[in-house]
Structures are given as C-alpha cells and as structure tokens.
Write an enzyme that holds these catalytic residues in place. Sequence first.
Site, short mmCIF file in Angstrom:
data_model
loop_
_atom_site.label_atom_id
_atom_site.label_comp_id
_atom_site.label_asym_id
_atom_site.label_seq_id
_atom_site.Cartn_x
_atom_site.Cartn_y
_atom_site.Cartn_z
N ARG A 1 0.76 -0.97 0.14
CA ARG A 1 0.03 -0.08 0.05
C ARG A 1 0.86 1.30 0.06
NH1 ARG A 1 -5.01 1.97 -1.12
NH2 ARG A 1 -5.91 2.95 0.70
N THR B 1 -10.00 0.64 -8.89
CA THR B 1 -8.93 -0.06 -8.39
C THR B 1 -9.09 -1.36 -9.51
OG1 THR B 1 -9.31 0.66 -6.19
CG2 THR B 1 -8.57 -1.59 -6.30
N THR C 1 -4.25 -0.71 -6.75
CA THR C 1 -5.06 0.52 -6.97
C THR C 1 -4.34 1.88 -7.25
OG1 THR C 1 -7.05 2.02 -6.23
CG2 THR C 1 -5.36 1.22 -4.64
N ASN D 1 -6.51 4.63 -6.56
CA ASN D 1 -7.79 5.21 -6.07
C ASN D 1 -8.88 5.41 -7.00
OD1 ASN D 1 -9.15 5.73 -3.91
ND2 ASN D 1 -8.68 7.58 -3.39
N ASP E 1 -7.83 8.45 0.61
CA ASP E 1 -8.36 7.37 1.66
C ASP E 1 -7.88 7.50 3.15
OD1 ASP E 1 -9.53 5.74 -0.12
OD2 ASP E 1 -7.97 4.47 -0.42
N SER F 1 -7.64 1.05 3.42
CA SER F 1 -7.93 0.52 2.36
C SER F 1 -9.55 -0.31 2.56
CB SER F 1 -7.20 -0.31 1.73
OG SER F 1 -7.35 -0.94 0.42
N SER F 2 -10.02 -0.52 1.47
CA SER F 2 -11.05 -1.22 1.52
C SER F 2 -10.92 -2.56 0.49
CB SER F 2 -12.50 -0.65 0.74
OG SER F 2 -13.03 0.15 1.73
N GLY G 1 -13.96 -1.14 -6.55
CA GLY G 1 -15.28 -0.61 -6.19
C GLY G 1 -15.17 0.30 -4.90
N GLY G 2 -14.04 0.68 -4.44
CA GLY G 2 -14.14 1.56 -3.34
C GLY G 2 -14.81 0.98 -2.00
N1 GLY Z 1 -8.57 3.31 -2.87
C1 GLY Z 1 -9.47 2.28 -2.62
C2 GLY Z 1 -9.13 1.42 -1.50
O1 GLY Z 1 -7.85 1.01 -1.10
O2 GLY Z 1 -10.19 1.08 -0.74
#
Ligand code: GLY
Length: 575
Positions: free
Chosen positions: A111, A386, A404, A406, A428, A457-458, A478-479
């Site tokens: 990340r 992403t 990603t 983002n 984020d 992050s998601s 998909g955020g």
């Molecule tokens: N940028 C989307 C995530 O990492 O959740």
Amino acid sequence: MLMNVKPSFRNLVIPVIQVLIFLFLFKAAKSQDNKSSAIDSKYKKGMVVCATPLASQVGLDILKKGGNAIDAAVAVHFALQVTHPEAGNIGGGGLMVYRAANGSTSTLDFREKAPGNASANMYLDSTGKVITDLSVNTRKASGVPGSVDGMVVAHKKLGSLKWAELVQPAIVLARNGFKISKRLANDLNRNRLEFVKNNPKNTYLINENGWKEGDLLIQEDLAKTLELIRDKGREGFYTGPVADLIVAEMKTGNGIITKADLENYHSVWRNAITGDYKNYHIITMPPPSSGGVALLQLLQSVKKYPLNKWGFNSDSTVQVMVEAERRVYADRSKYLGDPDFFKVPVDSLINPVYNQKRMENFNWNTATLSSAILPGNIAGYESDQTTHYSIVDSQGNAVAITTTLNDSFGSKVFVSGAGFLLNDEMDDFSIKPGVPNMYGLVGGKANSIQPGKRMLSSMTPTIVEKDGKLFMVVGTPGGSTIITSVFQTILNVIEFNQNMQQAVNAKKFHHQWVPDVVLTEKGALDDNCKTSLKRKGYKIEEKGAIGRVDAILVTNDGYYEGGADPRGDDTKLGW
Ligand code: GLY
C-alpha cells in the site's frame, strides 16, 4: 457397394439444420465463456482472471512457460499498467494474499504511504475547512507508490522465473502499442479535460480528435521506465531517472513526495487474518486493509441465519445482510487504520460472539437507523478504479491481488517523461474527522494522516478453503463497495449454489452505515423485495455498476472455474 439413395428434401435439410444448431450452440457457448452462466470452461493446470484480455494472456503465457502463480502475477501487474491505465499502476499500490499449494499463507502489503512532509491538516484551509479536491486531483494527493517494490519483494521470495522475463511482455505492449477497447476509449475521452488541466505538458493519454475503439495506444516513455525496472529492479524506480522525474513532477505543482520518501518505501509481509464460516476457512488481508476485518465480521454476523432457505436476494436475506453491513461499517469508521501507527483491535472485531451480539438489536419489522448505531464497544474503506486479479498455477499455488490508483486514472497527474499516472490515495485517509471521502466513508483518529503512515483501504483480496483445500480466489475494485461485493460473491457460491461466473455476474447491493441508504444495481432486487424493504423504512437507491469481481473456484472434481466480470473487459483464461 455404394447405395444409390435419391437425396430427399428431408435428407438434405435435416443435417443442414443440425449443423446450424450445432454452430449456434457452439458460438453461444463461446461467447458465454466470459459473460455468463451454466456453460463454463474448466481448467486443470492454471488460470488467470484479470481486467484486460491482453494482461490475462500475458499471465497465461507465463504459466505455460512453467512460471508459478507469483511469476504470472508480476507479469500481469506490469501488463495491467500498460493495458488498463485507469487502475493498472506502478504509480500506486496494492495488497496481496497468497496461499501456497501446501496450505501455508502470507500477505504482502504494498500500500502507498503518506510522504514524510504530510500532516494531519494538509487538506484543510486556515479556517479548518476541507479544500475541495485537494486530496483527489492534484500532485499533493499522491501517496508514495508501493507497486514496484511489492512486485520485486513478492518475486524475490516466491517467484521462480527470471524477473526480466516477467517485465518484458509489458515493455513490448507499451512500445509496440495495442488496440484499445471501446471501454478504454470512452474512459480516456471522459477524463480528457482533467488530463489537460493537470498535465500542461500533455500526455499520450490525450487524443485531440478523441479516442476510438481500435486506436493504437503506444507508450514509449512507459516502455523506457519499464526497461529500467526490468534491468535494475526496485532501484530502477525508487532511485535514478524515474525517481528524478517523479520528484520533478511534484515540483511543477504542490506535490510533496521527495527522493527520500521514494528510497525509504518498503512493502511489509503481514500474517493473514482468518476466520471460519461453516466448513469454509477464509484467509484474507489484515489492516491497513479494512476489507479483511470487515469481511470476517460480516460473515460472522450472518452465519446463524438460514440464508440458503430464504434464497438469493430475497427480502429476508437482503435485510439481514444490510443490517450486518451497517454495523460493520460503523466499526470501520472508528477502529481501522494502519496497524504500524494505531493499535487495531483485530481479534476483538472478528470475534464471532461480538458480531452475533451486534445483531441483537436488529428488528425484523423496521430498518435500524444508522444514526442509532454507533461503533461497538471494543476493549483493548471506481468511478471506483482499483483492479483485482486472481491466479492459480498447476501446483495449486494461489494469489489474490487487489491494486489501485484510487480514483479512475488516479490523480490524473502523469509523470512527465516517465509515462505513468500517480495515485490519489491520500484521499483514503480521514482528511478531517467525520468528513466523508470520495466514497462517502468517514473516519477519525485511527485513519488520520501522519508521515509514513499507510491510508486505510477497502481492498479485500481473499482466498477461501473448503475442508482444508483451496476453494476460491476472489477480489474486486469498487471503493467502499469492495467489501460487500466480495461478501456477496462468497455467499452466492456457498449459500446459493451459484457457479463462479454466476456469482460474479449476479447483481449486487451495498450499505455502508453512512449514508443510510441501500445502493443497488438495477435489477438486483425484485419488486416484492423492494416493496417489503421500503415498508420497513429502508431507503433504496439504484447505482450504476457495483464491483468488478475476478475470481476462481476449484470445483469438486479439482478443476479451476473462472468468473470474469462482464461489467468490464475482464477475461478468464486457463489451460
Ligand atoms: N483506494 C481504494 C481502497 O484502497 O480502498
């Protein structure tokens, strides 16, 4: 002896009709291979499912050469940088979950990190108000990229083919160019004004006459950057000419990434977090992903309900899943952040008893109001762009990687001379407590900005075992909807007996506590279900597409069956 049979109308026409029917069915089966349902191809030796046909082909070629899942992942990652500039990234970061054929697991966190000069209030004006778009479409929006380091580190530990062999296919695609799909042409055209605004020196992603399907996209600067990465590994990106170009790009605006930030970037191996759902074992990503924790919480929250009996997307099924999502996303807002900076109470959050207790105030007759749900008491997060890819090899090694920039095309800031886009991952972070980010997600201290910290992050790359054996490799962009799309895809297979492609195709819905609304794809819920939920007080809104899941299932007879999301150009290839 030849029989003299006089050709009758019947003798001629019936075979012709039979051949036509056969051809029709064959064509239908082939065209369904990517898109659908009952007819599906299965493979024994390996499979790659990712966002573009060219990158899937690159991955498959590596598997066929004898490369393992990690070799294929590295090659796919760089091929996606070239063929999927919306999200493919060397200017971004990602998360990887790996399960070796012998059952051992590991995860790699590559990340992005906040630059050394980042600070908690860096996106606020002097009155404490959030400055619109500063954390999104500017040079200041970028975290220090982690992807190149991540690929190098994963390959060093787990790869088997030579590094150069894995980067080379992307160089060829960048230098020779490739014919762009309709989707990419539209995406590039839609973002043209942003590209122009952010890149006065221009980028080859801008076509003054507008892009069309089939146009050739040649990326010579990117090819040169990839050659440096091929020849020098991480040094080819984090030091030398590419690092110089990133820092020079920062200086043309308000960017804060320094050479030291780049040199100091390192990925981290972390232990997977795990949990059980019936006779399935879930292996997923720990923080700084919120996705793994949330996925395990969701599964624990719904475990005791007879979803299978109620049926796929029935009102009861949807109600229980939505109420679980409401509670889990409330927890996410308070407790999830970078574990190197904030003590995330993972064990307490994924405890089955805690999650079942959280469902005790759920009432069948009325929707719980999100305003009435606070984060739990614990002792002790495309256009959502992403991208995710799932790969298995002939030995049974499996890898799930979500990665990603983002936003779609990240910050839209193109590193001039180096040929790639930078992420806008700083959004984020919780840029101000309680203020929603681009996905409407809120957060606080756990996810506040600090130098060197990773933003929450998601992303939820996940591997599922059944009875101790590899069962599923899954993930999606998909955020904020990543978590709920992975949750639904897993349940679609386990509870509703869908095959991998059906589970991926299935229309999705989503709730994230705030805003207090059930987002659904058109057609996800039938009229009866919507009427019943609305009567109970649920607000339901239709959104375009939710998720772009790429997944692989191991069938009972040991074959790999893919699910490539028809919402994109996603492609499954196996052998
Ligand atoms: N940028 C989307 C995530 O990492 O959740």
